[in-house]
Scaffold this motif. Structure first.
Motif, short mmCIF file in Angstrom:
data_model
loop_
_atom_site.label_atom_id
_atom_site.label_comp_id
_atom_site.label_asym_id
_atom_site.label_seq_id
_atom_site.Cartn_x
_atom_site.Cartn_y
_atom_site.Cartn_z
N PHE A 433 3.56 -8.31 26.82
CA PHE A 433 3.89 -9.39 27.76
C PHE A 433 5.25 -9.99 27.43
O PHE A 433 6.10 -10.17 28.32
N ILE A 434 5.47 -10.29 26.15
CA ILE A 434 6.72 -10.91 25.73
C ILE A 434 7.90 -9.96 25.92
O ILE A 434 8.95 -10.33 26.45
N GLN A 435 7.72 -8.72 25.50
CA GLN A 435 8.83 -7.77 25.51
C GLN A 435 9.20 -7.31 26.91
O GLN A 435 10.37 -7.01 27.17
N GLU A 436 8.23 -7.25 27.82
CA GLU A 436 8.51 -6.73 29.16
C GLU A 436 8.65 -7.82 30.22
O GLU A 436 9.47 -7.71 31.12
N GLU A 437 7.87 -8.88 30.13
CA GLU A 437 7.85 -9.88 31.19
C GLU A 437 8.64 -11.14 30.85
O GLU A 437 8.78 -12.03 31.68
N VAL A 438 9.15 -11.23 29.61
CA VAL A 438 9.96 -12.38 29.24
C VAL A 438 11.31 -11.91 28.70
O VAL A 438 11.93 -12.54 27.86
N LYS A 439 11.78 -10.75 29.14
CA LYS A 439 13.11 -10.31 28.75
C LYS A 439 14.14 -11.14 29.52
O LYS A 439 13.82 -11.82 30.50
N MET A 440 15.39 -11.07 29.08
CA MET A 440 16.40 -11.98 29.60
C MET A 440 16.63 -11.84 31.10
O MET A 440 16.94 -12.83 31.77
N ASP A 441 16.48 -10.65 31.66
CA ASP A 441 16.62 -10.51 33.10
C ASP A 441 15.67 -11.45 33.83
O ASP A 441 16.05 -12.10 34.82
N TYR A 442 14.43 -11.54 33.33
CA TYR A 442 13.45 -12.41 33.97
C TYR A 442 13.70 -13.88 33.65
O TYR A 442 13.40 -14.76 34.47
N VAL A 443 14.23 -14.18 32.49
CA VAL A 443 14.57 -15.57 32.16
C VAL A 443 15.60 -16.09 33.15
O VAL A 443 15.48 -17.19 33.70
N TYR A 444 16.63 -15.27 33.40
CA TYR A 444 17.66 -15.68 34.37
C TYR A 444 17.09 -15.77 35.78
O TYR A 444 17.43 -16.69 36.54
N ASP A 445 16.25 -14.82 36.15
CA ASP A 445 15.67 -14.87 37.50
C ASP A 445 14.77 -16.09 37.67
O ASP A 445 14.72 -16.69 38.75
N TYR A 446 14.06 -16.46 36.60
CA TYR A 446 13.23 -17.66 36.67
C TYR A 446 14.11 -18.89 36.91
O TYR A 446 13.81 -19.73 37.76
N MET A 447 15.21 -18.98 36.16
CA MET A 447 16.14 -20.09 36.34
C MET A 447 16.68 -20.13 37.76
O MET A 447 16.74 -21.20 38.40
N LEU A 448 17.07 -18.96 38.28
CA LEU A 448 17.64 -18.89 39.62
C LEU A 448 16.64 -19.34 40.68
O LEU A 448 16.96 -20.17 41.55
N HIS A 449 15.42 -18.82 40.59
CA HIS A 449 14.41 -19.19 41.59
C HIS A 449 14.03 -20.67 41.48
O HIS A 449 13.86 -21.35 42.50
N LEU A 450 13.88 -21.17 40.26
CA LEU A 450 13.51 -22.57 40.08
C LEU A 450 14.58 -23.49 40.64
O LEU A 450 14.28 -24.43 41.39
N LEU A 451 15.85 -23.24 40.31
CA LEU A 451 16.93 -24.10 40.80
C LEU A 451 17.10 -23.98 42.31
O LEU A 451 17.43 -24.95 42.99
N THR A 452 16.88 -22.78 42.84
CA THR A 452 16.98 -22.60 44.28
C THR A 452 15.90 -23.38 45.01
O THR A 452 16.17 -24.08 46.01
N GLU A 453 14.66 -23.27 44.53
CA GLU A 453 13.55 -24.01 45.17
C GLU A 453 13.72 -25.51 44.98
O GLU A 453 13.40 -26.30 45.89
N TYR A 454 14.22 -25.92 43.84
CA TYR A 454 14.48 -27.36 43.60
C TYR A 454 15.54 -27.88 44.58
O TYR A 454 15.38 -28.96 45.17
N ALA A 455 16.63 -27.11 44.73
CA ALA A 455 17.72 -27.55 45.61
C ALA A 455 17.25 -27.70 47.06
O ALA A 455 17.75 -28.56 47.80
N LYS A 456 16.30 -26.87 47.47
CA LYS A 456 15.78 -26.97 48.84
C LYS A 456 15.12 -28.32 49.10
O LYS A 456 15.03 -28.76 50.25
N LEU A 457 14.65 -28.98 48.04
CA LEU A 457 13.93 -30.24 48.20
C LEU A 457 14.84 -31.46 48.20
O LEU A 457 14.39 -32.56 48.53
#
Length: 534
Positions: A433-457
């Motif tokens: 789980f850590i090595q495949e689902e929490v690699k840096m690509d996903y960390v950045y994508d999480y940040m992008l999606h979170l900030l995008t959804e936040y900005a919509k509000l």
């Protein structure tokens, strides 16, 4: 990687076996080529010409298909490097961001949609837009849950953001892809520095994709925005619920969870950025096979940050009682003096089991412990960071009762040593789980999606605070020194991301959340029942 001359017999044996397999494969493929030529000869002699044309057509298409991995994908354009140069030390522009940044535009924010506008001056982040992006890991769905309180209030007002000012270490504003920060108070060590550095990497990695936004950030451990302090729906005099970003939350708080600073490095304790550290942890996992590791539960850390950790130390061998735990106090002052020789995380995968226990709240050590291929004995906690909400007890980790730590740890180790196949499966599930689902690509994508959804509000257009300072890669990294600069360089995004971010999954149905909570509770109760019967 070590070579065979280093005396690593096991490694050399493995390499030699791979060489033999490769040679055999080559010979096999050579025989296969001969068979193909014979078959083609028979086709020419025995089969009518109209069939030969069809066979030729099939072989040609197969050859073209194999060159694309079996699929006819469009050819990608060259990767776009992210420019970064530290000016001469005597340059007056050494800390300036204006020489590389375009003037702020009065045009609307960049579109928060997955596909950028064709009129954008920024290069397209993907040349494979026709290929559907992969779905994000399931824990991304909690982005919707973290923002749900403001959806129910019709969005986020400027007053709500200002309400969080007294709780924040800094305010971050993004306008036209440029970052501005206003500091209110000093954060512990360099937490704020590396959090902001991570945001700059996101902006460089996904140019034009982070929408205009305005947020408050707290870098401490315990969450503070409690729902019961901000009564919703009790008249206009009720204070607005402040949106406050931080590293963890609990069910009773509204704090918005963001990836912690250590993904880009923790220089004060010599913990590398996540990407190179993950490579080290994988190599550390391979040094000692699980069955050859010490058959005990290991923990090493600072016990003085929380009473629950001091209580854990009672589970060490004492007064003739064996709790199957080997616990060590981490003295960071001594480690600093000795060059961190005793705190290398990659050297700590020597025990069959590892213990995770919270500190003042959640602890960054969780991801390092889970990555070790040894089953994590996780002392149940109410605190959650952004990815741990995707973990399932009994599958990714073994739950430990916080009020009965010692007997719970002893039972877990005894059970695992008797059921080694099942124990190893838990260790591999957590590590995977850590090595495949929490690699840096996903960390950045999480940040992008979170900030995008936040900005919509946001119900207002963000503006640059009067006392804010612009941040850019050069202004942060060029002035840095020592390990701070080293870790910034090691975690710097080198290329514009050349594919679409993963696709944000939909929000949970209320029934789904109840079912997940029920499954977790049942898994924990099952372990507790086994303990009582032992």
């Amino acid at each position: 990687m070590k070579s065979c001359v280093d005396g690593e017999e096991g490694m050399c044996g493995s390499i030699n076996e791979k060489r033999k397999s490769a040679i055999a494969a080559i010979k096999s493929s050579t025989r296969g080529v001969g068979i193909v030529f014979v078959a083609l000869f028979l086709l020419v002699v025995l089969i009518p010409s109209r069939w030969i044309d069809r066979v030729s057509f099939v072989l040609t298409n197969n050859e073209e298909s194999s060159s694309h991995g079996g699929h006819a994908h469009p050819k990608k354009s060259p990767r776009i490097p992210i420019s970064f140069t530290c000016p001469n030390a005597t340059s007056v522009e050494r800390l300036s961001c204006t020489r590389r940044a375009p003037p702020l535009s009065t045009s609307p924010s960049p579109s928060p949609s997955p596909t950028p506008s064709s009129s954008s001056s920024e290069p397209s982040p993907s040349t494979a837009a026709t290929t559907a992006a992969a779905a994000c890991p399931g824990y991304f769905r909690y982005i919707h849950e973290d923002l749900r309180p403001w959806r129910g209030r019709g969005g986020i007002t400027r007053a709500a953001v200002e309400e969080a000012r007294s709780l924040a270490h800094f305010r971050l504003v993004v306008l036209g892809g440029r970052a501005f920060v206003e500091h209110y108070s000093g954060a512990f060590q360099t937490r704020d520095v590396f959090t902001l550095w991570g945001v700059l990497q996101l902006l460089a990695r996904y140019p034009g994709r982070v929408p205009d936004l305005d947020l408050m950030f707290n870098c401490d451990d315990p969450p503070v925005v409690r729902f019961d302090s901000y009564r919703a729906g009790e008249g206009p005099s009720a204070p607005p619920l402040p949106p406050l970003f931080r590293y963890c939350k609990e069910p009773a708080t509204a704090d918005i969870v963001f990836p912690d600073w250590s993904f880009w490095g923790w220089p004060e304790v010599n913990i590398k950025p996540w990407e190179p550290l993950l490579v080290d942890l994988k190599e550390g996992n391979e040094r000692v096979k699980w069955k050859d590791r010490e058959p005990y539960a290991f923990w090493k850390g600072n016990p003085w940050v929380a009473g629950t950790r001091q209580d854990l130390l009672k589970c060490n061998v004492s007064n003739g009682r064996e709790w199957n735990a080997r616990l060590f106090t981490q003295n960071w002052e001594s480690e600093i003096r000795n060059g961190f020789k005793g705190s290398n995380l990659a050297d700590q995968c020597l025990y069959r089991y590892k213990i995770y226990i919270e500190g003042r709240a959640w602890s960054v050590s969780e991801k390092y412990i889970l990555a070790c291929n040894s089953p994590t004995l996780l002392v149940t906690s109410m605190y959650q960071d952004f990815f741990t909400r995707g973990l399932m007890p009994g599958h990714h980790y073994w739950p430990i009762r916080p009020d009965h730590k010692c007997p719970s740890i002893k039972f877990a180790v005894d059970w695992g040593n008797k059921h080694q196949k099942e124990a190893q499966a838990i260790g591999k599930a957590g590590s995977g789980f850590i090595q495949e689902e929490v690699k840096m690509d996903y960390v950045y994508d999480y940040m992008l999606h979170l900030l995008t959804e936040y900005a919509k509000l946001l119900r207002y257009k963000p503006t640059v605070p009067e006392k804010a300072t612009e941040l850019c890669l050069e202004s942060m990294a060029c002035a840095a020194e020592g390990l701070v600069k080293t870790f910034m360089m090691d975690s710097r995004a080198k290329w514009v991301h050349d594919s679409e971010p993963c696709t944000l999954p939909p929000s949970f149905d209320p029934k789904e959340l109840k079912e997940i909570s029920k499954r977790k509770d049942e898994a924990i109760k099952q372990v507790e029942m086994w303990e009582r019967k032992a």
